[in-house]
Structure formats: structure tokens, C-alpha cells
Write a protein that holds these residues in place. Structure first.
Motif, PDB file in Angstrom:
ATOM      1  N   GLY A   1       0.803  -1.223   0.000  1.00  0.00           N
ATOM      2  CA  GLY A   1       0.000   0.000   0.000  1.00  0.00           C
ATOM      3  C   GLY A   1       0.831   1.266   0.000  1.00  0.00           C
ATOM      4  N   GLU A   2       2.074   1.170  -0.473  1.00  0.00           N
ATOM      5  CA  GLU A   2       2.995   2.311  -0.456  1.00  0.00           C
ATOM      6  C   GLU A   2       3.192   2.951  -1.831  1.00  0.00           C
ATOM      7  N   TRP A   3       2.570   2.404  -2.862  1.00  0.00           N
ATOM      8  CA  TRP A   3       2.831   2.868  -4.224  1.00  0.00           C
ATOM      9  C   TRP A   3       2.485   4.344  -4.420  1.00  0.00           C
ATOM     10  N   LYS A   4       1.309   4.765  -3.963  1.00  0.00           N
ATOM     11  CA  LYS A   4       0.896   6.161  -4.162  1.00  0.00           C
ATOM     12  C   LYS A   4       1.819   7.118  -3.416  1.00  0.00           C
ATOM     13  N   ASP A   5       2.181   6.739  -2.188  1.00  0.00           N
ATOM     14  CA  ASP A   5       3.097   7.589  -1.417  1.00  0.00           C
ATOM     15  C   ASP A   5       4.479   7.622  -2.060  1.00  0.00           C
ATOM     16  N   PHE A   6       4.902   6.496  -2.634  1.00  0.00           N
ATOM     17  CA  PHE A   6       6.188   6.459  -3.320  1.00  0.00           C
ATOM     18  C   PHE A   6       6.193   7.422  -4.503  1.00  0.00           C
ATOM     19  N   LEU A   7       5.118   7.427  -5.270  1.00  0.00           N
ATOM     20  CA  LEU A   7       5.044   8.340  -6.420  1.00  0.00           C
ATOM     21  C   LEU A   7       5.037   9.797  -5.979  1.00  0.00           C
ATOM     22  N   LYS A   8       4.459  10.067  -4.815  1.00  0.00           N
ATOM     23  CA  LYS A   8       4.441  11.435  -4.291  1.00  0.00           C
ATOM     24  C   LYS A   8       5.852  11.932  -3.982  1.00  0.00           C
ATOM     25  N   ALA A   9       6.783  11.023  -3.721  1.00  0.00           N
ATOM     26  CA  ALA A   9       8.153  11.407  -3.380  1.00  0.00           C
ATOM     27  C   ALA A   9       8.808  12.203  -4.504  1.00  0.00           C
ATOM     28  N   PHE A  10       8.348  11.989  -5.736  1.00  0.00           N
ATOM     29  CA  PHE A  10       8.924  12.702  -6.872  1.00  0.00           C
ATOM     30  C   PHE A  10       8.417  14.143  -6.971  1.00  0.00           C
ATOM     31  N   SER A  11       7.462  14.526  -6.122  1.00  0.00           N
ATOM     32  CA  SER A  11       6.952  15.896  -6.164  1.00  0.00           C
ATOM     33  C   SER A  11       7.072  16.615  -4.819  1.00  0.00           C
ATOM     34  N   VAL A  12       7.831  16.037  -3.880  1.00  0.00           N
ATOM     35  CA  VAL A  12       8.078  16.725  -2.608  1.00  0.00           C
ATOM     36  C   VAL A  12       8.931  17.954  -2.894  1.00  0.00           C
ATOM     37  N   GLY A  13       8.515  19.066  -2.373  1.00  0.00           N
ATOM     38  CA  GLY A  13       9.204  20.322  -2.632  1.00  0.00           C
ATOM     39  C   GLY A  13       8.567  21.093  -3.772  1.00  0.00           C
ATOM     40  N   ILE A  14       7.822  20.400  -4.618  1.00  0.00           N
ATOM     41  CA  ILE A  14       7.085  21.047  -5.699  1.00  0.00           C
ATOM     42  C   ILE A  14       5.658  21.277  -5.230  1.00  0.00           C
ATOM     43  N   LYS A  15       5.079  20.236  -4.637  1.00  0.00           N
ATOM     44  CA  LYS A  15       3.746  20.331  -4.050  1.00  0.00           C
ATOM     45  C   LYS A  15       3.898  20.403  -2.532  1.00  0.00           C
ATOM     46  N   GLU A  16       2.905  20.970  -1.913  1.00  0.00           N
ATOM     47  CA  GLU A  16       2.916  21.048  -0.450  1.00  0.00           C
ATOM     48  C   GLU A  16       2.273  19.797   0.134  1.00  0.00           C
ATOM     49  N   TYR A  17       2.930  19.224   1.143  1.00  0.00           N
ATOM     50  CA  TYR A  17       2.400  18.054   1.837  1.00  0.00           C
ATOM     51  C   TYR A  17       2.404  18.319   3.335  1.00  0.00           C
ATOM     52  N   ARG A  18       1.405  17.729   4.005  1.00  0.00           N
ATOM     53  CA  ARG A  18       1.342  17.836   5.456  1.00  0.00           C
ATOM     54  C   ARG A  18       2.395  16.928   6.072  1.00  0.00           C
ATOM     55  N   LEU A  19       2.608  17.093   7.364  1.00  0.00           N
ATOM     56  CA  LEU A  19       3.628  16.336   8.068  1.00  0.00           C
ATOM     57  C   LEU A  19       3.367  14.828   7.990  1.00  0.00           C
ATOM     58  N   LEU A  20       2.122  14.415   8.182  1.00  0.00           N
ATOM     59  CA  LEU A  20       1.787  12.999   8.122  1.00  0.00           C
ATOM     60  C   LEU A  20       2.024  12.436   6.723  1.00  0.00           C
ATOM     61  N   GLU A  21       1.692  13.191   5.698  1.00  0.00           N
ATOM     62  CA  GLU A  21       1.938  12.747   4.324  1.00  0.00           C
ATOM     63  C   GLU A  21       3.433  12.590   4.067  1.00  0.00           C
ATOM     64  N   LEU A  22       4.225  13.529   4.581  1.00  0.00           N
ATOM     65  CA  LEU A  22       5.678  13.436   4.405  1.00  0.00           C
ATOM     66  C   LEU A  22       6.240  12.206   5.112  1.00  0.00           C
ATOM     67  N   LYS A  23       5.686  11.910   6.284  1.00  0.00           N
ATOM     68  CA  LYS A  23       6.124  10.712   7.011  1.00  0.00           C
ATOM     69  C   LYS A  23       5.789   9.461   6.194  1.00  0.00           C
ATOM     70  N   ASN A  24       4.603   9.412   5.614  1.00  0.00           N
ATOM     71  CA  ASN A  24       4.213   8.274   4.780  1.00  0.00           C
ATOM     72  C   ASN A  24       5.093   8.158   3.533  1.00  0.00           C
ATOM     73  N   ILE A  25       5.427   9.284   2.941  1.00  0.00           N
ATOM     74  CA  ILE A  25       6.306   9.300   1.766  1.00  0.00           C
ATOM     75  C   ILE A  25       7.682   8.765   2.142  1.00  0.00           C
ATOM     76  N   LEU A  26       8.179   9.203   3.279  1.00  0.00           N
ATOM     77  CA  LEU A  26       9.479   8.747   3.756  1.00  0.00           C
ATOM     78  C   LEU A  26       9.488   7.236   3.983  1.00  0.00           C
ATOM     79  N   GLU A  27       8.425   6.713   4.566  1.00  0.00           N
ATOM     80  CA  GLU A  27       8.320   5.270   4.788  1.00  0.00           C
ATOM     81  C   GLU A  27       8.221   4.515   3.466  1.00  0.00           C
ATOM     82  N   ALA A  28       7.539   5.081   2.491  1.00  0.00           N
ATOM     83  CA  ALA A  28       7.416   4.436   1.183  1.00  0.00           C
ATOM     84  C   ALA A  28       8.766   4.361   0.483  1.00  0.00           C
ATOM     85  N   VAL A  29       9.550   5.421   0.559  1.00  0.00           N
ATOM     86  CA  VAL A  29      10.873   5.415  -0.072  1.00  0.00           C
ATOM     87  C   VAL A  29      11.792   4.434   0.647  1.00  0.00           C
TER      88      VAL A  29
END
Length: 159
Positions: A58-86
């Protein structure tokens, strides 16, 4: 300073290609040495473990979001999920490469009767590790970028 992660990844890829070309073309083997580094079955095995593994967890969507961190704004929880996905992608890449190396090694050992094929077959074994290093070369900046952004968000919450 706001960094575009996509430009960072492109710069890293360009750096890698330049260093790779210098190292391979600088040998006496010429341009044909570049073809020695292509083994599609090894790449496919790694991707067939990495991508479905992320989807199953269930990490695929969060993994794809990692390519837009810094371009799009994410909340703290979303960033934590992105970090775990990577991080999950990094671990899956290592496991996939080890799996491919072990399978290739077993196949090489099963064919020791033909000494002329040992060298090329061992080279194929090592290519899975090489591809894992390439993928990690991409995943590491994604992880660092997500960590940096998460630290910035945590710092802003403290103020």
C-alpha cells in the motif's frame, strides 16, 4: 532555497551517465563494453519485486508522491508516509537484487561443466547488484528530500 527534486534527479542521472561513459569508454574495449551492462532479465526481476511489493504494501501512491516533494505542499503525516514508502522501496530493491544474484549464482554453479561460459554468466550475476546501486542512486535523494521537507514542517510547527 527551494530545490526541485526532479532537477536534482536529472542532475544525478547526468552525472552517473558521464562517469559511466568515462569509465567504460576509457578501457581498451571501446563502445561495445557499454552493451555488457545491459541485462533486461535482471532489470525485470528487480522491477517485478519492487513495484508489486510497493503496491501490496500500500505504499505505491506515497512512493510516487516522493517525486513531487518540494514542488507540491504536503502535510507532516503525508511526508512521514512518503518517507516510509521510499525506505520500503530501498529495502525491496536490495532484497530483489539479492534474490536475482542468488538465482543467477545457482544457475552458474549448475553449469560449471562449460568453463567458457563461467565468466559471462558471473558478469550477469553482478549486474543485478549494479542495477540495485543505480536504483538506490535515485532513491537516496528522494529520501533525503522528504526528510529535509519533513524537518522544515516540524520546525514550522514549533514556531
Amino acid at each position: 532555497m527551494k530545490k526541485n527534486i526532479r532537477l536534482v534527479l536529472l542532475g544525478e542521472l547526468l552525472l552517473f551517465v558521464i562517469v559511466f561513459l568515462i569509465l567504460t569508454l576509457g578501457t581498451g574495449f571501446g563502445a561495445s563494453a557499454i552493451l555488457w551492462f545491459l541485462d533486461f532479465p535482471s532489470i525485470i526481476v528487480i522491477l517485478l519485486i519492487l513495484i508489486p511489493g510497493l503496491i501490496i504494501m500500500g505504499e505505491w501512491k506515497d512512493f510516487l508522491k516522493a517525486f513531487s516533494v518540494g514542488i507540491k505542499e504536503y502535510r507532516l503525516l503525508e511526508l512521514k508516509n512518503i518517507l516510509e514508502a521510499v525506505a520500503a522501496a530501498q529495502k525491496l530493491t536490495v532484497f530483489a537484487a539479492l534474490f536475482a544474484i542468488i538465482i543467477s549464482g545457482v544457475l552458474v554453479m549448475g553449469n560449471l561443466s562449460d568453463p567458457e561460459t563461467i565468466g559471462p554468466n558471473l558478469a550477469v550475476c553482478f549486474l543485478s547488484g549494479f542495477y540495485a546501486v543505480l536504483i538506490e542512486f535515485i532513491l537516496l535523494p528522494l529520501r533525503l528530500n522528504a526528510e529535509r521537507k519533513m524537518n522544515e514542517e516540524m520546525d514550522m510547527e514549533d514556531e
